[in-house]
Write an enzyme that holds these catalytic residues in place. Sequence first.
Site, PDB file in Angstrom:
ATOM      1  N   ASP A 149       0.767  -1.255   0.000  1.00 28.74           N
ATOM      2  CA  ASP A 149       0.000   0.000   0.000  1.00 28.74           C
ATOM      3  C   ASP A 149       0.798   1.306   0.000  1.00 28.74           C
ATOM      4  O   ASP A 149       1.655   1.506   0.858  1.00 28.74           O
ATOM      5  CB  ASP A 149      -0.844   0.118   1.273  1.00 28.74           C
ATOM      6  CG  ASP A 149      -1.533  -1.152   1.661  1.00 28.74           C
ATOM      7  OD1 ASP A 149      -1.402  -2.150   0.949  1.00 28.74           O
ATOM      8  OD2 ASP A 149      -2.189  -1.138   2.701  1.00 28.74           O
ATOM      9  N   GLU A 319     -10.378  -2.744   4.118  1.00 29.14           N
ATOM     10  CA  GLU A 319      -9.082  -2.141   4.436  1.00 29.14           C
ATOM     11  C   GLU A 319      -8.979  -0.752   3.793  1.00 29.14           C
ATOM     12  O   GLU A 319      -9.754  -0.410   2.898  1.00 29.14           O
ATOM     13  CB  GLU A 319      -7.937  -3.004   3.876  1.00 29.14           C
ATOM     14  CG  GLU A 319      -7.975  -4.456   4.321  1.00 29.14           C
ATOM     15  CD  GLU A 319      -6.800  -5.288   3.820  1.00 29.14           C
ATOM     16  OE1 GLU A 319      -6.241  -6.028   4.625  1.00 29.14           O
ATOM     17  OE2 GLU A 319      -6.457  -5.206   2.631  1.00 29.14           O
TER      18      GLU A 319
HETATM   19  C1  FRU Z   1      -3.747  -3.699   2.698  1.00 34.63           C
HETATM   20  C2  FRU Z   1      -3.152  -4.065   4.042  1.00 34.63           C
HETATM   21  C3  FRU Z   1      -3.573  -3.058   5.081  1.00 34.63           C
HETATM   22  C4  FRU Z   1      -2.471  -3.138   6.081  1.00 34.63           C
HETATM   23  C5  FRU Z   1      -1.277  -3.363   5.210  1.00 34.63           C
HETATM   24  C6  FRU Z   1      -0.215  -4.192   5.851  1.00 34.63           C
HETATM   25  O1  FRU Z   1      -3.063  -4.171   1.606  1.00 34.63           O
HETATM   26  O2  FRU Z   1      -3.519  -5.366   4.395  1.00 34.63           O
HETATM   27  O3  FRU Z   1      -4.848  -3.282   5.613  1.00 34.63           O
HETATM   28  O4  FRU Z   1      -2.343  -1.973   6.839  1.00 34.63           O
HETATM   29  O5  FRU Z   1      -1.735  -3.998   4.040  1.00 34.63           O
HETATM   30  O6  FRU Z   1       0.944  -4.182   5.091  1.00 34.63           O
END
Ligand code: FRU
Length: 609
Positions: A149, A319
Site C-alpha cells: 500500500d 481495508e
Molecule cells: C492492505 C493491508 C492493510 C495493512 C497493510 C499491511 O493491503 O492489508 O490493511 O495496513 O496492508 O501491510
Amino acid sequence: MKGKINAALAALALASAAQAADGISVEFPGSNNSLMRIEGDARYLLMPVQESNDDATVRVLVDGRLEKTIYVRLAKTKVDYSVPFDLTPYRGHKVTLNILSSQGRGSVREAKEDVAWSNFALADTFDTTNTERYRPAFHHTPSYGWMNDPNGMFYDGERWHLYYQANPYGSKWQNMTWGHSSSADLVDWEHHPLAIEPDGLGAIFSGSCVVDSAGTAGFGPGAVIALYTSADASQMQSMAYSTDGGKNFTKWPGNPVLVLESEARDPNMFWHAPTNEWIMVLAHALEHEMLVFASPNLRDWTLRSSFGKGLGAQNGVWECPDLFRLPVEGEDTYKWVFLCNINPGAPFGGSGTQYFVGDFDGTTFTPDRLPDGTVPEKWMDYGKDNYAGVSWSDAPDARRTVIGWMSNWQYAAEVPTTQFRSANTLPREMGLFRGADGQVYLSCTPSPEVDVLRDRATVKASGVSAGSNGRSYRLPSANDGICEIDIDLKSEHADSVMISLSNEAGEKVDLCYKAADRTLAMDRRASGKDDFSQEFPAVTVAPLYGPDGSLSLRIFVDRSSIEVFADGGRSSMTNLVFPTQPYTTLTVKGIGGKARIENLKIYPLRALF
Ligand code: FRU
C-alpha cells in the site's frame, strides 16, 4: 593424552566458528541459534536472502541491549540477492546479531552448512542499479525490497510526499515499515530514508498524514501528523509527528492513541471544516465496515458512526478507507466518496477498490441508493492490479490525486521480479460524473504531470477504416517500447473492435471493445510469463460510460504494466503483464464489419529508471 585433549578442543572450536567475511564472526551456541559479532565502521551489513526459505528471527543487540528484531529469509542453499542492514546509527557501539533459524537444524554441524554464513558481508555502499527487465520505467517503485500500500501521502506546497508499506529486508511482505519518496511533479521520485520503523507495539501498517496547520495536536503549527496501525498480536492506532516536513518522525510517547476490542486498521484523517474537527475513517476489517471517528486534537478520538455493513462487496476484509468530497462534472452539486478497499472479493478475484457515493455531515455517511432502494456496487478500476488506493491530503487547486498499489494479494509475492517487488499506478486525478442511469460515478485520469514523459509522436493517423485484416502500427522501440497510445474509435459496422499489442514471441494483450454491450475487455492470457500463479491469466471487463458507438482510449505501456483510461477516465483498467520481449506492434481490427480509427497517436515515453 595431551594430544587427545588438543584434538577434542580443536573439534569444539570447529563446531563453534564458521567461515565469514572480514569483520564478521559467527558462533553457534545451539543448532538453531547463532551469534554474529560485527567489528569496524562499515555502513552496511549485507544479508544474503533465499526467498524460498522461511524467515529467520534476527535480534539486533547493541552493547548487549535488544535494539530491534527483524525477520529475514536468510539463505540456506542459494543466495537470491542481498539486503542491507544500516549500521551507521550504532557507530562506536558493539553490534551483535542473535539469529534464530526457523527451520530446525539437527545439529550445529548442519547449521554451519547454510550458505548464509559465508555470504554476509560488510560494505559502505549498496547497489540499487536496476538490472531487471520488469522494473517499471516511469512508475514509482521502491529502490529495492518489497512494497505494498501507498499511504500517508500529503503535499507540502512544493513536493508530493508518498509513504508506502515497505520491507527493507526482502522482496516479500514482512517487517512493515513506512518507506518514503517525494516528487516535485508526481513523476520523478526521489527516495528518502525509512520514515517510521517497527517498535515495541509492532509493525507499522498503513495510515495517513495531515499537515496540522493550526497545531491542534500540540506539536506546533505546520507539524506533519501521521496516524498508522501498530500491528502485532492485535492492531491499535498510533501517532507520530514530524517537524521537518515529513523526513523524520517522532512517535508519540503515549501510543497507542486508540484501542478497540476488534481488528481495525489503516486510519485516514482529514479536517472537516463545517464541524471544525478532525475526522478519521478506520477499517473495521473483519466486520466488513468502516468506522468514523472525530477529534479536536488528532489524539482523542470519539466514535461517531459506522458505515458499510451488508453493503457492496462483502466477501473480503475491509481495508484502507478514504473519504472525500468532489464536485459532480457539469452540475452545481458536490458528493462525498467513500473508498473501501477489500481483499478478496474484487470483480476478477483477489483485491480491489470499491467505492460508495453519498453525503457526509460530519457524523454519518449516507450512500446514494438506486430507485429500488439498494446501494449499488461500484469499482474504481476494472483490472486486477490496482489496490489500496488512497488520496493525497492538502493537494493544491482542490485536486483529489490518488495512487494505488499496482498488484494483487493473490500473486504479489510471486511476480517474476527479484530485488524489488511492486510498483504503484500512475498518479490519477479523481472526478465525479453522472451516468445515464442517474448514478454518480468516479472517474480517474492520469495526472496532467504525466504528460511531461512524452516524446514526439512516432505514429499519427486519422480517418482510417479497419476491417478483419486489421491495421498495424509499430510501437516505439526505445526504452523497451514504453509508450502512450491515444486512440479514438468508432465501431461503425463492426460487432467488436480488437486492439492488440503483440511481440515477435507471439505474446499479446487484446483489448476488445463491444459497443452494443458498452464494455471494454482486456485479455492477458497470452501476454507473456504467467506460470507463477494460476490466478494471473485473466480477462477483465469494464463497463463504459462514453458516447454510444465510440470509444476514446489512453493506454500506458510500461515494462510490466498496462493502464487503460477510457472516455476521459470514466472507466479505467490496470493490469500487470510480463512479456518475454517488449510488445512491438499495435493492431486494430474490426470484427464482423469495419470500424474506424478517428485519431491515433503513439508517443514514446521517457524512462526514469
Ligand atoms: C492492505 C493491508 C492493510 C495493512 C497493510 C499491511 O493491503 O492489508 O490493511 O495496513 O496492508 O501491510
